[in-house]
Scaffold this motif. Structure first.
Motif, PDB file in Angstrom:
ATOM      1  N   PRO A 138       1.033  -1.262   0.162  1.00 13.45           N
ATOM      2  CA  PRO A 138      -0.059  -0.103   0.102  1.00 13.45           C
ATOM      3  C   PRO A 138       0.610   1.277   0.111  1.00 13.45           C
ATOM      4  CG  PRO A 138      -0.715  -1.744   1.694  1.00 13.45           C
ATOM      5  CD  PRO A 138       0.368  -1.989   0.937  1.00 13.45           C
ATOM      6  N   THR A 139       0.379   2.128  -0.639  1.00  7.97           N
ATOM      7  CA  THR A 139       1.169   3.550  -0.944  1.00  7.97           C
ATOM      8  C   THR A 139       0.034   4.739  -0.729  1.00  7.97           C
ATOM      9  OG1 THR A 139       2.791   2.815  -2.457  1.00  7.97           O
ATOM     10  CG2 THR A 139       2.245   5.216  -2.279  1.00  7.97           C
ATOM     11  N   ILE A 140       0.092   5.493   0.271  1.00  9.26           N
ATOM     12  CA  ILE A 140      -0.662   6.519   0.644  1.00  9.26           C
ATOM     13  C   ILE A 140      -0.432   7.705  -0.427  1.00  9.26           C
ATOM     14  CG2 ILE A 140      -1.299   8.579   2.409  1.00  9.26           C
ATOM     15  CD1 ILE A 140      -2.319   5.628   3.071  1.00  9.26           C
ATOM     16  N   SER A 180      -5.361   5.200  -0.117  1.00  2.00           N
ATOM     17  CA  SER A 180      -4.312   4.236  -0.011  1.00  2.00           C
ATOM     18  C   SER A 180      -4.547   3.331  -1.321  1.00  2.00           C
ATOM     19  CB  SER A 180      -4.500   3.211   1.194  1.00  2.00           C
ATOM     20  OG  SER A 180      -3.585   2.074   1.021  1.00  2.00           O
ATOM     21  N   SER A 298      -3.755   8.646   8.750  1.00  6.18           N
ATOM     22  CA  SER A 298      -3.106   7.675   8.661  1.00  6.18           C
ATOM     23  C   SER A 298      -1.798   7.961   8.710  1.00  6.18           C
ATOM     24  CB  SER A 298      -3.564   7.148   7.299  1.00  6.18           C
ATOM     25  OG  SER A 298      -2.978   8.039   6.108  1.00  6.18           O
ATOM     26  N   THR A 300       2.117   6.015   7.661  1.00  2.00           N
ATOM     27  CA  THR A 300       3.026   5.062   6.994  1.00  2.00           C
ATOM     28  C   THR A 300       4.764   4.720   7.474  1.00  2.00           C
ATOM     29  OG1 THR A 300       1.914   6.000   4.848  1.00  2.00           O
ATOM     30  CG2 THR A 300       4.197   4.681   4.599  1.00  2.00           C
ATOM     31  N   THR A 313       0.857   0.812   5.750  1.00  2.05           N
ATOM     32  CA  THR A 313       0.044   1.999   6.144  1.00  2.05           C
ATOM     33  C   THR A 313      -0.985   1.587   6.870  1.00  2.05           C
ATOM     34  OG1 THR A 313       0.555   2.932   4.019  1.00  2.05           O
ATOM     35  CG2 THR A 313      -1.480   3.548   4.915  1.00  2.05           C
TER      36      THR A 313
END
Length: 323
Positions: A138-140, A180, A298, A300, A313
């Motif tokens: 996952p990438t924010i 995300s 959130s 990371t 994340t």
């Protein structure tokens, strides 16, 4: 001065001086606003130092092209007036007040001219990604929605591009949308943020406003090593001075467990600190946050194990009790 009887005959005269005091000057203040897809509305306020109780009459709005629209003034109060046309930026409207017949207003009001302001513009800005972006993890992504530079709350934003499944989220009170996504493969990609709807009562139409593309380099994902975001949260710390009055506890765990690995934590796109994993592979960081970070929702975590970069994340809610 001449005195007359009931039949109009002169019955006497008198001499004297009569002093006439001019009514003080009042002011007319008008703002013009045009709803998206609608007509222009005039909102006018009268001010009078002697009071508004005797100010009754008619306001006249002279529009471009010669048409006029009138509005009643009752005891100095004027309701919002629909001008029945959609005026454009730069057009002028003349506003004047005429007292009702037989009345003597407490103030005099000079006519004014107002100009339709420029239409507000909506913009969507996607923020750079902090830290490595790893395929399969996952990438924010974060975007900011502005109306004439002012944050827009409640706008719907969709992140897309780069092979990800589009994600739709809503901006918070600061106009920030956080989503995300997971990139399926490594390599250069680009993503955009698109405002697909706007919260009601705003003056901007943000529908289908797209950000500039954000280029991202996605690195290959590792095998066997995994970083997991653990339950975390933030609280208000009344002992902390501004600009960081919030304290967060952030946790992440590496599996298989590995001690002595440095884990970096990011909140709101900013590095807030790093912690080293213990024998269980868990890293715990207590960090001070500013308001923007606390409301981001959130965090990371990233780490490098044996040359492989891993990322996770997790949610960052307000803890209870909050203080």
């Amino acid at each position: 001065m001449t005195y007359l009887d009931a039949e109009g005959a002169v019955v006497g005269t008198d001499n004297g001086t009569v002093t006439v005091t001019a009514a003080p000057a009042g002011t007319i203040s008008t703002t013009l606003s045009t709803a998206v897809g609608g007509t222009t509305t005039a909102n006018t306020t009268l001010t009078c130092s002697a009071g508004l109780g005797s100010v009754n009459g008619t306001l006249t709005y002279a529009l471009p092209g010669g048409a006029t629209v009138t509005a009643a003034v009752v005891n100095g109060v004027v309701v919002a007036t629909d001008l029945k046309v959609a005026l454009t930026a730069g057009q002028a409207v003349d506003v004047s007040f005429t007292p009702a017949a037989g009345t003597c207003a407490a103030c005099t009001f000079a006519p004014i001219t107002v100009t339709v302001p420029a239409a507000p513009t909506c913009s969507v800005v996607i923020q750079p990604v902090v830290g490595p972006v790893v395929a399969g993890q996952p990438t924010i992504l974060t975007a900011l929605v502005l109306c004439n530079g002012v944050p827009v709350a409640g706008a719907t934003v969709t992140f897309s591009g780069g092979g990800v499944t589009p994600v739709t989220v809503t901006t918070n009170a600061l106009g920030i949308a956080t989503g995300s996504v997971t990139f399926p493969t490594a390599g250069p990609v680009s993503v955009t943020a698109t405002a697909t709807a706007t919260a009601t009562a705003t003056s901007c139409s943000c529908t289908n406003v797209i950000s500039l593309p954000l280029p991202i380099t996605v690195t290959p994902g590792g095998t066997g090593v995994r970083l997991q975001a653990l339950p975390s949260g933030w609280r208000i710390n009344l002992q902390n001075p501004l600009p960081n009055p919030f304290t967060a506890t952030l946790q992440a765990r590496i599996t298989p467990a590995a001690a002595g690995v440095t884990v970096s934590f990011f909140v709101g796109g900013q590095l807030v600190g790093a912690a080293v994993t213990d024998a269980t592979g868990t890293a715990t960081l207590n960090a001070n946050l500013n308001l923007l970070q606390a409301l981001s929702g959130s965090f990371t975590a990233t780490a490098t194990v044996g040359g492989t970069t891993v990322q996770a994340t997790g949610a960052l809610p307000l803890c209870f009790p909050p203080v």
